[in-house]
Enzyme design. Structure first.
Site, PDB file in Angstrom:
ATOM      1  N   GLU A   1       8.991-145.898  53.575  1.00 55.56           N
ATOM      2  CA  GLU A   1       9.937-145.047  52.382  1.00 55.56           C
ATOM      3  C   GLU A   1      10.885-144.180  53.060  1.00 55.56           C
ATOM      4  O   GLU A   1      10.596-143.343  53.800  1.00 55.56           O
ATOM      5  CB  GLU A   1       8.970-144.279  51.311  1.00 55.56           C
ATOM      6  CG  GLU A   1       9.548-143.701  50.145  1.00 55.56           C
ATOM      7  CD  GLU A   1      10.241-142.405  50.493  1.00 55.56           C
ATOM      8  OE1 GLU A   1      11.416-142.351  50.592  1.00 55.56           O
ATOM      9  OE2 GLU A   1       9.712-141.517  50.788  1.00 55.56           O
TER      10      GLU A   1
ATOM     11  N   LYS B   1      -0.535-138.927  61.297  1.00 57.80           N
ATOM     12  CA  LYS B   1       0.130-138.129  62.208  1.00 57.80           C
ATOM     13  C   LYS B   1       1.311-137.548  61.416  1.00 57.80           C
ATOM     14  O   LYS B   1       2.402-137.874  60.965  1.00 57.80           O
ATOM     15  CB  LYS B   1       0.997-139.218  63.367  1.00 57.80           C
ATOM     16  CG  LYS B   1       2.027-138.717  64.080  1.00 57.80           C
ATOM     17  CD  LYS B   1       1.436-137.261  65.042  1.00 57.80           C
ATOM     18  CE  LYS B   1       2.856-136.963  65.801  1.00 57.80           C
ATOM     19  NZ  LYS B   1       4.200-136.516  65.219  1.00 57.80           N
TER      20      LYS B   1
ATOM     21  N   GLY C   1      12.887-145.258  60.495  1.00 59.53           N
ATOM     22  CA  GLY C   1      12.071-146.603  59.991  1.00 59.53           C
ATOM     23  C   GLY C   1      12.416-147.745  60.636  1.00 59.53           C
ATOM     24  O   GLY C   1      11.610-148.840  60.785  1.00 59.53           O
TER      25      GLY C   1
ATOM     26  N   GLU D   1      23.110-139.811  54.043  1.00 60.04           N
ATOM     27  CA  GLU D   1      21.922-138.837  53.669  1.00 60.04           C
ATOM     28  C   GLU D   1      22.013-137.444  54.538  1.00 60.04           C
ATOM     29  O   GLU D   1      22.198-137.417  55.818  1.00 60.04           O
ATOM     30  CB  GLU D   1      20.685-139.257  53.840  1.00 60.04           C
ATOM     31  CG  GLU D   1      19.683-138.551  53.197  1.00 60.04           C
ATOM     32  CD  GLU D   1      18.295-139.075  53.312  1.00 60.04           C
ATOM     33  OE1 GLU D   1      17.567-139.113  52.293  1.00 60.04           O
ATOM     34  OE2 GLU D   1      17.802-139.587  54.416  1.00 60.04           O
TER      35      GLU D   1
ATOM     36  N   CYS E   1      14.147-137.005  49.446  1.00 61.70           N
ATOM     37  CA  CYS E   1      14.869-138.251  49.749  1.00 61.70           C
ATOM     38  C   CYS E   1      15.244-138.755  48.386  1.00 61.70           C
ATOM     39  O   CYS E   1      16.236-139.592  48.292  1.00 61.70           O
ATOM     40  CB  CYS E   1      13.868-139.078  50.369  1.00 61.70           C
ATOM     41  SG  CYS E   1      12.411-139.404  49.555  1.00 61.70           S
TER      42      CYS E   1
ATOM     43  N   GLY F   1      10.379-141.215  56.249  1.00 62.11           N
ATOM     44  CA  GLY F   1      11.204-140.605  57.092  1.00 62.11           C
ATOM     45  C   GLY F   1      12.522-141.287  57.154  1.00 62.11           C
ATOM     46  O   GLY F   1      12.990-142.008  55.888  1.00 62.11           O
ATOM     47  N   SER F   2      13.160-141.021  57.938  1.00 60.97           N
ATOM     48  CA  SER F   2      14.624-141.394  57.861  1.00 60.97           C
ATOM     49  C   SER F   2      14.592-142.771  58.025  1.00 60.97           C
ATOM     50  O   SER F   2      13.812-143.501  58.666  1.00 60.97           O
ATOM     51  CB  SER F   2      15.662-140.789  59.058  1.00 60.97           C
ATOM     52  OG  SER F   2      14.812-141.270  60.362  1.00 60.97           O
ATOM     53  N   THR F   3      16.046-143.458  57.557  1.00 61.14           N
ATOM     54  CA  THR F   3      15.963-145.024  57.508  1.00 61.14           C
ATOM     55  C   THR F   3      16.168-145.202  59.093  1.00 61.14           C
ATOM     56  O   THR F   3      15.683-146.360  59.658  1.00 61.14           O
ATOM     57  CB  THR F   3      17.549-145.260  56.951  1.00 61.14           C
ATOM     58  OG1 THR F   3      17.198-144.853  55.536  1.00 61.14           O
ATOM     59  CG2 THR F   3      17.564-146.772  57.124  1.00 61.14           C
TER      60      THR F   3
END
Length: 507
Positions: free
Chosen positions: A278, A202, A261, A411, A312, A256-258
């Site tokens: 990650e 996806k 995640g 970030e 990242c 992707g983003s924390t």
């Protein structure tokens, strides 16, 4: 610097003149159970971030489409010999690599147009490198020690021979972002297929074509069995959540983003599936007082401007000796001033556009925040003069803030670099570690002992020394703390997709 007209002329032929055999009518398809098919929810627009123009469309999948893809992957894993035939898996991966290389110029055009990736990067991590990396995982499927002998023992007085064998986890739900789509897609597809898993990919809705064309090539030009690889493009983020909660999926591999995640991890917990994450980074570029300051600062400025800072692992905090702070600011400013954003189709462009208007506005809000926090914009700070179209933002250097400022802690995912002073090696290490993230970093210096002390002390998953590059198919990549769980690439990344079974037989 390119003009909007230049960008429009180079983007248009991709779809309107049928220049791409991969997208002959400018619309991509889903890949489900070996078949290319439309999405139940119609299509959605694909936009060139350098021109803001619609360049085509992608299939827009529904929950039912995702359900069919998961079912196909489950059936392929449970009822075929795919997971037990590493030689055939290696064959298919090499076929996919070779087929992709045969379409490399079409893929390059698509990648530049859809991602806004500078052309120079498509010769490396934006395209050609990740495709070549499929060969590494094919080799690994053939050479890996699937069985490990543990020798004889007599537990409870029973003579026994023991061994362990490694087996594929099962169905992989791969959820990927837009910034380096080929690199991240293949970093999941390659090891997962090599390990014997089946995959439902996806991709991000900002870059659906980069995944969809891989699905089309796999279906038409390889021997991959139906259901082994499925590609589901959609604007509906709930389809990612569907992968996380469906009990037929055995592992979710997310980049992707924390913040997202955390949601992925919580959703996957309901079915106790394995999770690889990650996530974000706010990596420090440490310059010691015995380093070549000019060279180090030039490298730091170049790195943060590359692909508009949309990586990242890009170092976004420049940590320099306090007594040479002004000199460091001047050297970095000079470098970044020469990296004006431009047309990603031009071979010398380093800083292309941001992926979307939403992302450009987000980056701009952080630059404005830096000023409100008392920072100084040394160079950059907004949209380039004379560029009315395209989601560009200038490489921006911020001075005058410490490590507790939001722009030094959060970030940003844009070409924004904050310069922070340190008072010696241990203070630089403290600043680097004073972050919720721990993904990457760089250290510049002359004394090997001092450099090693920094490498040993900074809590990150990767570290470069004096410009050393760690990115390679055989190098594991991942982070500490809020930067993620697990490793991608290398043997460690391959083993994320394996289970361990212990076997004992009477002697």
């Amino acid at each position: 610097m390119s003009t909007t007209a230049d960008q429009h002329r180079s983007a248009t032929p991709l779809v309107t003149d049928g220049a791409s055999s991969l997208l002959p009518d400018g619309t991509s398809s889903l890949l489900v159970d070996g078949e290319l098919r439309p999405g139940a929810n119609g299509t959605f627009a694909v936009v060139d971030p350098a021109t803001e123009e619609v360049i085509g469309h992608a299939a827009n999948a529904s929950a039912d489409d995702m359900d069919a893809a998961i079912a196909a992957a489950r059936t392929a894993f449970d009822t075929t010999s795919w997971s037990r035939d590493p030689a055939f898996r290696a064959h298919c991966l090499r076929q996919l690599r070779d087929a992709l290389q045969g379409h490399i110029e079409e893929l390059r055009d698509i990648t530049i147009a859809e991602v806004g990736a500078p052309k120079m990067l498509t010769s490396g991590p934006q395209l050609e490198g990740p495709i070549a990396d499929l060969g590494y995982f094919a080799d690994l499927a053939e050479s890996y020690s699937w069985r490990t002998e543990l020798g004889d023992a007599s537990p409870m007085g029973i003579p026994t021979t023991r061994y362990t064998q490694r087996e594929a986890v099962g169905v992989v739900g791969a959820i990927t972002p837009w910034n380096f789509p080929h690199q991240i897609n293949f970093a999941k597809i390659g090891p997962a297929l090599a390990a014997g898993c089946t995959v439902v990919l996806k991709p991000a809705p900002d870059t659906p074509w980069c995944a969809a064309v891989v699905g089309a090539i796999a279906a038409r030009e390889t021997d991959l069995p139906p259901g082994v690889l499925n590609v589901v493009t959609s604007t509906d983020h709930e389809l990612g959540a569907q992968l996380c909660t469906d009990p037929r999926v055995d592992i979710v591999s997310f980049t992707g983003s924390t913040e997202t995640g955390r949601t992925v991890m919580a959703s996957a917990a309901s079915t106790l599936k394995k999770v690889f994450l990650e996530l974000g980074g706010k990596s420090a570029f440490i310059v010691l007082d015995d380093a070549d300051l000019q060279g180090a600062c030039a490298m730091a400025g170049f790195a943060v401007a590359t692909h508009a800072g949309q990586g990242c692992a890009i170092t976004t905090r420049l940590v320099v000796p306090r007594e040479r702070y002004d000199e460091a600011v001047a050297a970095t400013r000079d470098t970044m001033a020469g990296l004006a954003p431009g047309d990603p189709r031009r071979s010398r462009t380093v800083c292309g556009p941001l992926i979307s208007e939403r992302q450009r506005d987000r980056v701009q809000s952080y630059i404005d925040l830096a000023v409100s926090e008392g920072g100084t914009i040394e160079v950059g700070g907004g949209r380039p003069a004379g560029q009315e179209k395209g989601w560009f933002i200038e490489p921006t250097l911020i001075s005058g803030l410490d490590n507790t400022s939001r722009v030094a802690q959060e970030e940003i995912f844009g070409p924004v670099l904050v310069v922070i002073p340190h008072d010696g090696d241990d203070d630089a290490i403290r600043i680097a570690n004073e972050s919720t993230y721990g993904l990457s970093g760089m250290v510049y210096g002359s004394d090997p002992g001092r450099i090693q002390h920094v490498v040993d002390s900074v809590r990150t998953g990767t570290m470069g020394v004096n410009g050393g590059i760690w990115y390679s198919a055989d190098v594991p990549f991942g982070g500490y703390k809020a930067s993620g769980i697990g490793r991608e690439m290398g043997v460690a990344g391959f083993e994320e997709y394996l289970e361990t079974k212990a076997v004992a037989t009477p002697k």
